[in-house]
Design a protein around this motif. Structure first.
Motif, PDB file in Angstrom:
ATOM      1  N   ALA B  81       0.161  -7.092  -3.186  1.00 42.02           N
ATOM      2  CA  ALA B  81       0.677  -6.935  -1.822  1.00 42.02           C
ATOM      3  C   ALA B  81      -0.338  -7.354  -0.758  1.00 42.02           C
ATOM      4  CB  ALA B  81       1.099  -5.483  -1.594  1.00 42.02           C
ATOM      5  N   SER B  82      -1.595  -7.446  -1.124  1.00 43.27           N
ATOM      6  CA  SER B  82      -2.601  -7.889  -0.154  1.00 43.27           C
ATOM      7  C   SER B  82      -2.340  -9.329   0.283  1.00 43.27           C
ATOM      8  CB  SER B  82      -4.015  -7.750  -0.724  1.00 43.27           C
ATOM      9  OG  SER B  82      -4.266  -8.752  -1.711  1.00 43.27           O
ATOM     10  N   LEU B  83      -1.482 -10.033  -0.464  1.00 44.13           N
ATOM     11  CA  LEU B  83      -1.089 -11.377  -0.038  1.00 44.13           C
ATOM     12  C   LEU B  83      -0.457 -11.362   1.355  1.00 44.13           C
ATOM     13  CD1 LEU B  83       0.417 -12.927  -3.312  1.00 44.13           C
ATOM     14  CD2 LEU B  83      -1.397 -13.946  -1.928  1.00 44.13           C
ATOM     15  N   PHE B  84       0.242 -10.282   1.709  1.00 44.91           N
ATOM     16  CA  PHE B  84       0.963 -10.281   2.989  1.00 44.91           C
ATOM     17  C   PHE B  84       0.007 -10.294   4.193  1.00 44.91           C
ATOM     18  CE2 PHE B  84       4.222  -7.956   0.207  1.00 44.91           C
ATOM     19  CZ  PHE B  84       4.862  -9.127  -0.150  1.00 44.91           C
ATOM     20  N   PRO B  85      -0.914  -9.327   4.310  1.00 40.76           N
ATOM     21  CA  PRO B  85      -1.852  -9.434   5.432  1.00 40.76           C
ATOM     22  C   PRO B  85      -2.720 -10.686   5.347  1.00 40.76           C
ATOM     23  CG  PRO B  85      -2.474  -7.625   3.952  1.00 40.76           C
ATOM     24  CD  PRO B  85      -1.103  -8.084   3.545  1.00 40.76           C
ATOM     25  N   ASN B  86      -2.992 -11.123   4.130  1.00 44.62           N
ATOM     26  CA  ASN B  86      -3.757 -12.357   3.929  1.00 44.62           C
ATOM     27  C   ASN B  86      -3.022 -13.544   4.563  1.00 44.62           C
ATOM     28  OD1 ASN B  86      -4.726 -14.755   2.763  1.00 44.62           O
ATOM     29  ND2 ASN B  86      -5.242 -13.782   0.833  1.00 44.62           N
ATOM     30  N   ILE B  87      -1.732 -13.688   4.267  1.00 40.83           N
ATOM     31  CA  ILE B  87      -0.952 -14.805   4.832  1.00 40.83           C
ATOM     32  C   ILE B  87      -0.919 -14.705   6.357  1.00 40.83           C
ATOM     33  CG2 ILE B  87       1.365 -15.810   5.029  1.00 40.83           C
ATOM     34  CD1 ILE B  87       1.856 -14.779   2.107  1.00 40.83           C
ATOM     35  N   VAL B 118       6.148 -14.515   3.798  1.00 45.68           N
ATOM     36  CA  VAL B 118       6.532 -13.671   4.940  1.00 45.68           C
ATOM     37  C   VAL B 118       7.455 -14.492   5.831  1.00 45.68           C
ATOM     38  CG1 VAL B 118       4.289 -12.500   4.786  1.00 45.68           C
ATOM     39  CG2 VAL B 118       4.627 -14.217   6.550  1.00 45.68           C
ATOM     40  N   GLN B 119       8.572 -13.878   6.231  1.00 42.83           N
ATOM     41  CA  GLN B 119       9.568 -14.581   7.056  1.00 42.83           C
ATOM     42  C   GLN B 119       9.792 -13.803   8.341  1.00 42.83           C
ATOM     43  OE1 GLN B 119      13.501 -15.168   5.313  1.00 42.83           O
ATOM     44  NE2 GLN B 119      13.812 -16.940   6.666  1.00 42.83           N
ATOM     45  N   VAL B 120       9.730 -14.480   9.451  1.00 40.55           N
ATOM     46  CA  VAL B 120       9.855 -13.816  10.759  1.00 40.55           C
ATOM     47  C   VAL B 120      11.297 -13.353  10.976  1.00 40.55           C
ATOM     48  CG1 VAL B 120       9.504 -14.030  13.236  1.00 40.55           C
ATOM     49  CG2 VAL B 120       8.100 -15.382  11.662  1.00 40.55           C
ATOM     50  N   THR B 121      11.494 -12.059  11.215  1.00 39.97           N
ATOM     51  CA  THR B 121      12.843 -11.531  11.470  1.00 39.97           C
ATOM     52  C   THR B 121      12.982 -10.998  12.895  1.00 39.97           C
ATOM     53  OG1 THR B 121      12.200  -9.359  10.597  1.00 39.97           O
ATOM     54  CG2 THR B 121      13.207 -10.913   9.041  1.00 39.97           C
ATOM     55  N   ASN B 122      11.878 -10.821  13.582  1.00 40.36           N
ATOM     56  CA  ASN B 122      11.942 -10.372  14.972  1.00 40.36           C
ATOM     57  C   ASN B 122      10.636 -10.737  15.666  1.00 40.36           C
ATOM     58  OD1 ASN B 122      11.841  -8.240  17.311  1.00 40.36           O
ATOM     59  ND2 ASN B 122      13.942  -8.199  16.563  1.00 40.36           N
ATOM     60  N   LEU B 123      10.749 -11.108  16.908  1.00 42.64           N
ATOM     61  CA  LEU B 123       9.565 -11.459  17.702  1.00 42.64           C
ATOM     62  C   LEU B 123       9.760 -10.939  19.110  1.00 42.64           C
ATOM     63  CD1 LEU B 123       8.624 -15.220  17.103  1.00 42.64           C
ATOM     64  CD2 LEU B 123       7.172 -13.230  16.668  1.00 42.64           C
ATOM     65  N   ARG B 124       8.787 -10.235  19.639  1.00 45.68           N
ATOM     66  CA  ARG B 124       8.882  -9.894  21.056  1.00 45.68           C
ATOM     67  C   ARG B 124       7.502  -9.832  21.701  1.00 45.68           C
ATOM     68  NH1 ARG B 124       8.187  -4.373  22.134  1.00 45.68           N
ATOM     69  NH2 ARG B 124       8.319  -3.013  20.320  1.00 45.68           N
ATOM     70  N   VAL B 125       7.508 -10.130  22.982  1.00 49.97           N
ATOM     71  CA  VAL B 125       6.247 -10.117  23.716  1.00 49.97           C
ATOM     72  C   VAL B 125       5.833  -8.677  23.962  1.00 49.97           C
ATOM     73  CG1 VAL B 125       5.094 -10.825  25.854  1.00 49.97           C
ATOM     74  CG2 VAL B 125       6.835 -12.299  24.827  1.00 49.97           C
ATOM     75  N   ASN B 126       4.542  -8.421  23.821  1.00 48.04           N
ATOM     76  CA  ASN B 126       4.013  -7.084  24.049  1.00 48.04           C
ATOM     77  C   ASN B 126       2.686  -7.246  24.790  1.00 48.04           C
ATOM     78  OD1 ASN B 126       2.264  -4.690  23.246  1.00 48.04           O
ATOM     79  ND2 ASN B 126       4.257  -4.005  22.482  1.00 48.04           N
ATOM     80  N   LYS B 127       2.759  -7.220  26.119  1.00 49.45           N
ATOM     81  CA  LYS B 127       1.546  -7.328  26.951  1.00 49.45           C
ATOM     82  C   LYS B 127       0.664  -8.518  26.568  1.00 49.45           C
ATOM     83  CE  LYS B 127       1.320  -2.320  27.598  1.00 49.45           C
ATOM     84  NZ  LYS B 127       0.593  -1.094  27.348  1.00 49.45           N
ATOM     85  N   THR B 136       8.900  -9.401   3.866  1.00 44.46           N
ATOM     86  CA  THR B 136       7.767  -9.776   3.003  1.00 44.46           C
ATOM     87  C   THR B 136       8.192  -9.696   1.539  1.00 44.46           C
ATOM     88  OG1 THR B 136       6.968  -7.479   3.028  1.00 44.46           O
ATOM     89  CG2 THR B 136       6.046  -8.954   4.668  1.00 44.46           C
ATOM     90  N   ARG B 137       7.982 -10.770   0.824  1.00 42.19           N
ATOM     91  CA  ARG B 137       8.384 -10.796  -0.582  1.00 42.19           C
ATOM     92  C   ARG B 137       7.351 -11.530  -1.436  1.00 42.19           C
ATOM     93  NH1 ARG B 137      14.434 -13.100  -0.454  1.00 42.19           N
ATOM     94  NH2 ARG B 137      13.369 -14.701   0.786  1.00 42.19           N
ATOM     95  N   CYS B 138       7.228 -11.084  -2.673  1.00 39.68           N
ATOM     96  CA  CYS B 138       6.441 -11.833  -3.658  1.00 39.68           C
ATOM     97  C   CYS B 138       7.349 -12.202  -4.820  1.00 39.68           C
ATOM     98  CB  CYS B 138       5.264 -11.004  -4.201  1.00 39.68           C
ATOM     99  SG  CYS B 138       3.868 -10.867  -3.078  1.00 39.68           S
ATOM    100  N   PHE B 139       7.194 -13.412  -5.282  1.00 37.36           N
ATOM    101  CA  PHE B 139       7.932 -13.905  -6.443  1.00 37.36           C
ATOM    102  C   PHE B 139       6.921 -14.301  -7.522  1.00 37.36           C
ATOM    103  CE2 PHE B 139      10.339 -14.843  -2.633  1.00 37.36           C
ATOM    104  CZ  PHE B 139      11.617 -14.418  -2.949  1.00 37.36           C
ATOM    105  N   LYS B 140       7.321 -14.156  -8.766  1.00 43.09           N
ATOM    106  CA  LYS B 140       6.436 -14.651  -9.825  1.00 43.09           C
ATOM    107  C   LYS B 140       7.163 -15.697 -10.657  1.00 43.09           C
ATOM    108  CE  LYS B 140       7.227 -11.301 -13.591  1.00 43.09           C
ATOM    109  NZ  LYS B 140       6.601 -10.339 -14.523  1.00 43.09           N
TER     110      LYS B 140
END
Lengths: 165, 165
Positions: B81-87, B118-127, B136-140
């Motif tokens: 799962a460390s792949l997610f913050p890594n990406i 990782v696929q973007v599902t929501n984006l919003r501006v925050n200051k 977030t998904r991992c496939f083997k």
């Protein structure tokens, strides 16, 4: 779910392991809390960066961390959160980790004393094994909540020996 | 939330970093997918065990893993799962990781080729920063889903350069 693929008939192997000690085992029950304390060092952060390939400058570069408002380099959240499977598996060797939610509330810095805590919120038998739900939290420097979430794990037994924290 | 403590006025420092390359940046948008491929080795598992202090025999002992129905020692779920913050952080240096959910669906073995996504599902501006929600998904070994969940991260910018996977 991951645990469905396990062979429940072989769980006796693990059960025997837990009873091999002369120490009387505890039996896990609802509400029980298991804890572990750890202080993450600069070397821990370096080694975790290497194995995870995570080179986010927030963890290695004081200027980068301070430039986004932190006091200094952060310990990786996923490294701090590794306390949860660590606590569970050190009490229940061969536990299978099925899920984890993590809300990172506040930063953990190198040198902070972190207490990881898992508290049993649900327990049910699942084919000679036990599906345990835990409230999972980390606190730093006393009672400052830094991570909260929940975990689900499949335990081979409810018997455990006290583990040094 | 962690990101509320950040100093938004200092984000220009990071913004400048992203534009320092001659490579034209991409701009993150809804639906975008970022990936990284990795094969975890026995040495990775050993090093992760050391830094996380996780000595669950399922990761180091073939007999213990086989006795609960696995084919061999597992890669720690939290290491995969460390792949997610890594990406996220390799595309957005100084991203702040706010939350992650993880459902461990199937085991990952040493030597499996794992694709983290990782696929973007929501984006919003925050200051002057951007709060991004990712599936977030991992496939083997192709398309076998092994981990799924969601992550929330605070990005200093939506501009990024393509990162080698």
């Amino acid at each position: 779910m991951l645990f469905r693929s396990l062979h429940s008939s072989k769980i006796q192997y693990l059960r025997r392991r837990c009873f091999s000690s002369a120490t009387a085992p505890h039996v896990l029950k609802l509400g029980d809390v298991l804890r572990k304390t750890r202080i993450f060092t600069e070397e821990d952060v370096l080694q975790y960066s290497k194995v995870s390939h995570d080179s986010n400058p927030l963890h290695m570069d004081s200027a980068a961390a301070q430039n986004v408002g932190f006091d200094g380099p952060l310990v990786h959240g996923m490294l701090v959160a590794s306390l949860f499977p660590n606590i569970i598996s050190s009490h229940f060797p061969a536990a299978v980790y099925a899920s984890q939610t993590l809300n990172f509330k506040l930063p953990v810095y190198i040198g902070d004393q972190v207490v990881g805590e898992v508290q049993v919120t649900n327990l049910r038998v699942n084919k000679n094994r036990y599906l345990a739900k835990f409230k999972t939290r980390c606190f730093k420097n006393g009672e400052i909540l830094v991570i909260e979430g929940e975990a689900l794990a499949l335990l081979p037994t409810l018997d455990y020996r006290a583990v040094e924290v």
